[in-house]
Design an enzyme around this catalytic site. Sequence first.
Site, PDB file in Angstrom:
ATOM      1  N   ASP A   1      -0.805   1.430  -4.710  1.00 42.60           N
ATOM      2  CA  ASP A   1      -1.684   0.382  -5.241  1.00 42.60           C
ATOM      3  C   ASP A   1      -3.074   0.913  -5.581  1.00 42.60           C
ATOM      4  O   ASP A   1      -3.989   0.141  -5.852  1.00 42.60           O
ATOM      5  CB  ASP A   1      -1.763  -0.803  -4.286  1.00 42.60           C
ATOM      6  CG  ASP A   1      -2.480  -0.485  -2.985  1.00 42.60           C
ATOM      7  OD1 ASP A   1      -2.323   0.637  -2.496  1.00 42.60           O
ATOM      8  OD2 ASP A   1      -3.193  -1.363  -2.459  1.00 42.60           O
TER       9      ASP A   1
ATOM     10  N   SER B   1       0.831  -1.199   0.000  1.00 45.52           N
ATOM     11  CA  SER B   1       0.000   0.000   0.000  1.00 45.52           C
ATOM     12  C   SER B   1       0.872   1.258   0.000  1.00 45.52           C
ATOM     13  O   SER B   1       1.687   1.449  -0.895  1.00 45.52           O
ATOM     14  CB  SER B   1      -0.961  -0.021   1.190  1.00 45.52           C
ATOM     15  OG  SER B   1      -1.897   1.017   1.107  1.00 45.52           O
TER      16      SER B   1
ATOM     17  N   ASP C   1      -2.342   6.538  -4.051  1.00 48.62           N
ATOM     18  CA  ASP C   1      -1.225   5.827  -3.438  1.00 48.62           C
ATOM     19  C   ASP C   1      -0.738   4.715  -4.374  1.00 48.62           C
ATOM     20  O   ASP C   1      -1.329   4.488  -5.432  1.00 48.62           O
ATOM     21  CB  ASP C   1      -1.603   5.317  -2.047  1.00 48.62           C
ATOM     22  CG  ASP C   1      -2.536   4.120  -2.073  1.00 48.62           C
ATOM     23  OD1 ASP C   1      -3.198   3.905  -3.101  1.00 48.62           O
ATOM     24  OD2 ASP C   1      -2.615   3.398  -1.059  1.00 48.62           O
TER      25      ASP C   1
ATOM     26  N   ASP D   1      -5.612   2.295  -4.073  1.00 46.97           N
ATOM     27  CA  ASP D   1      -6.851   2.104  -3.325  1.00 46.97           C
ATOM     28  C   ASP D   1      -7.142   3.305  -2.420  1.00 46.97           C
ATOM     29  O   ASP D   1      -8.166   3.325  -1.735  1.00 46.97           O
ATOM     30  CB  ASP D   1      -6.835   0.796  -2.530  1.00 46.97           C
ATOM     31  CG  ASP D   1      -5.774   0.747  -1.447  1.00 46.97           C
ATOM     32  OD1 ASP D   1      -4.945   1.673  -1.365  1.00 46.97           O
ATOM     33  OD2 ASP D   1      -5.756  -0.239  -0.679  1.00 46.97           O
TER      34      ASP D   1
END
Length: 577
Positions: free
Chosen positions: A307, A146, A305, A309
Amino acid sequence: MAWKEDYQRWQAYEGLDSKVREQLDQLSGDDKAIEDHFYKTLEFGTGGIRGEIGPGINRMNVYTMRKAAKGLADYVASKGKEAMNRGVVIAYDNRRMSKEFAVEAAETLGKNGVKAYVFSELRPTPVLSFAVRHLNTFAGAMITASHNPPEYNGFKAYGEDGCQLVPEDADQLIGFVNAVEDELEVETGDQNELLSNGLMQWVLDEVDDAYLHEMKAVIMDQGLIDEMGGELSIVFTPLHGTAQKPMMNTFAMAGFTNVHPVSEQAEPDTEFTTVKSPNPEEHSAFELAIKKGEEVNADLLIATDPDADRIGLAVKNHQGDYQVFSGNQTGGLLLDYLLMKRKEKGNLPDNGMVLKTIVTSELGRVIAEAYGMQSLDVLTGFKFIGEKIRQYETSGEHTFLFGYEESYGYLIEPFARDKDAIQPGLLAAEMAAYYKKLGMSLYDALLDLYKRYGFFYEDLVSYTFKGKEGSEKIVRIMDTFRQSVADGELEDDVVAVEDYKSGKRTDLKSGQESDVNLPSSNVLKMFLADGSWYCLRPSGTEPKIKFYFGVNGDSHEQTSARLEELKSLVTQKAEQI
């Protein structure tokens, strides 16, 4: 001293990966570092595993990845042959070793007879969540850390509905992972052989095209975009992550043509060289976006960010400076716009439900109620929002309208079942176009939101404590606050406490207890007489303990002062511990 035994076991293993061997040798003579790498097994929790990359059982490496994948393979196999044939789809972000870890996971699954679909290029978490549903796989895996620092990577597991595994299912998977006795001995299949016999398959375009098609459902007013899509100036940055292609393709599909990428951050970069932290929650992450925004006089800055999400927005305030919205502010604006447009179109359902987490602003509840909709709090973690969506689909009790959390995560349409930065990116652009047509900025819209619903201000204070000593310190803080509740030593104006570990809500005046009706979690939330609240929560993915604060009032000055007062009171107590 068990860590020494595991260290020696790794040292003695003749087949150790050459890169891991080199890293292990660099630890030689440094007992404190060796202990940190080996003093515990990197925990596979309800959200998967996440940790620093390096040698040892307390680090992310090919062996801890194989162990996780072997556990996942055994979990799928326990559900039967059909589940094994449906298989697992694996995506990965731009981090160090992400693709290598994805392939290791696929080769481990294949060796154990479980089919693995692997993306041939990096893709975001929400695309992985969608792919599980689109490909009808039994499970999914996302290789990502993340928004953590560059030295981290991780593995998140998803169920067949595209949602991260909820506690009951996660506990089963954890059991299979923990049953893997020796991570060094987990066998993997040969990639070419697996590809030839159908136990491994590369995927990309089919999923991309299907995901983009579903994005059309996020558009509330295509006529508005047709009119304003060329006038609204947008700056977008994926912060070196995975969102560049899907976000830009989505803008183009919808009709936003005046979009300016931050070129320095458009390409994937394992080291995130232009930012201190690749996290849109950190205002410093917007530095280059702001520079670009000033060059093109942008109406809206968007950052995602690594990834993709999580998403952050920034717009100009009345002083002409770009102001980064909090996750709660963005969520409130998106929710109000969404419900307003649905009401205009006559498609607000009688049983509509807005889902948010226990640490998310109460503004969302007030907005939902203003439109005659209901809202429900769930535990922190988007899987609990996904779980409710699945329950509503089965029971028909409610219609999902919007889900969000204060940490910059949102979901509008449930074709994905995890937070999705691409969806709110599109809706935010449409929303900005709507207000621009009215002669307003999103900053003006935020002030209007407070004027209509009241001033709801929130903040977050995090303390990072690394290593074994840090973990013990976090436990001590939680224990001390719980003891304060038991001893009646809380502030006089705390009227109720919810302890999500015990599952009880206690009314401090009457002493009466009631059930919280949420899964057990190591979280404490205090409610104050004036409607303010604060909450303590150790992070499940980072060596942090987080203190959340929420207040509301009738003016900016009053609410700001109350927020600072509450923060000071609680953090002083925490720092004394």
